[in-house]
Design a protein around this motif. Sequence first.
Motif, mmCIF file in Angstrom:
data_model
loop_
_atom_site.group_PDB
_atom_site.id
_atom_site.type_symbol
_atom_site.label_atom_id
_atom_site.label_comp_id
_atom_site.label_asym_id
_atom_site.label_seq_id
_atom_site.Cartn_x
_atom_site.Cartn_y
_atom_site.Cartn_z
ATOM 1 N N LEU A 10 -8.196 -0.184 -73.148
ATOM 2 C CA LEU A 10 -9.517 0.460 -72.330
ATOM 3 C C LEU A 10 -9.012 0.638 -70.746
ATOM 4 O O LEU A 10 -8.667 -0.667 -70.270
ATOM 5 N N GLN A 12 -9.868 2.275 -66.706
ATOM 6 C CA GLN A 12 -10.570 3.217 -65.798
ATOM 7 C C GLN A 12 -10.131 4.554 -65.541
ATOM 8 O O GLN A 12 -8.906 4.549 -65.442
ATOM 9 N N PRO A 89 -11.197 10.662 -68.297
ATOM 10 C CA PRO A 89 -11.847 10.434 -69.739
ATOM 11 C C PRO A 89 -11.529 11.333 -70.933
ATOM 12 O O PRO A 89 -11.601 10.702 -71.998
ATOM 13 N N THR A 92 -9.136 10.214 -74.021
ATOM 14 C CA THR A 92 -9.705 9.442 -74.803
ATOM 15 C C THR A 92 -9.299 9.906 -76.361
ATOM 16 O O THR A 92 -9.302 11.150 -76.502
ATOM 17 N N THR A 116 -8.825 4.439 -74.558
ATOM 18 C CA THR A 116 -10.181 4.770 -73.916
ATOM 19 C C THR A 116 -10.113 4.898 -72.392
ATOM 20 O O THR A 116 -9.947 3.991 -71.928
ATOM 21 N N SER A 118 -12.523 5.175 -69.251
ATOM 22 C CA SER A 118 -13.980 5.174 -68.844
ATOM 23 C C SER A 118 -13.978 5.803 -67.531
ATOM 24 O O SER A 118 -12.992 5.998 -66.641
ATOM 25 N N SER A 119 -14.967 6.540 -67.280
ATOM 26 C CA SER A 119 -15.416 7.298 -65.953
ATOM 27 C C SER A 119 -16.124 6.353 -64.955
ATOM 28 O O SER A 119 -16.429 5.371 -64.989
#
Length: 119
Positions: A10, A12, A89, A92, A116, A118-119
Amino acid sequence: VQLQASGGGLVQAGGSLRLSCVASGAIWSTFTANDWGWYRQAPGNQRELVATITNNGRITYVDSVKGRFTISVNNSKKTVYLQMSSLKPEDTGVYYCNAYRGGSFVYDWGQGTQVTVSS
């Protein structure tokens, strides 16, 4: 041969990840003769090609990752890498590697590695 992808996680948006794919059990001469690719599958979508590298070093990328992703191969480690930066994003998905020859995939697909963003 088992394709063991790792390095996902994960992150950003704007971050970086380096994916690795080890062709466990592959004979070195076969590994180096293959052309290799990284693929990804987003939820609800089909698996798509992201990047390729031929056995003579020719590299291609899908337009959406050009300038952000870099594919490479370490023949001595029988490993294919995908360096990903400036992640978005829409990057992903589950990332897989496989070899291809004569228009067909060489090996069974491995488990892949989840990325993954994330925004």
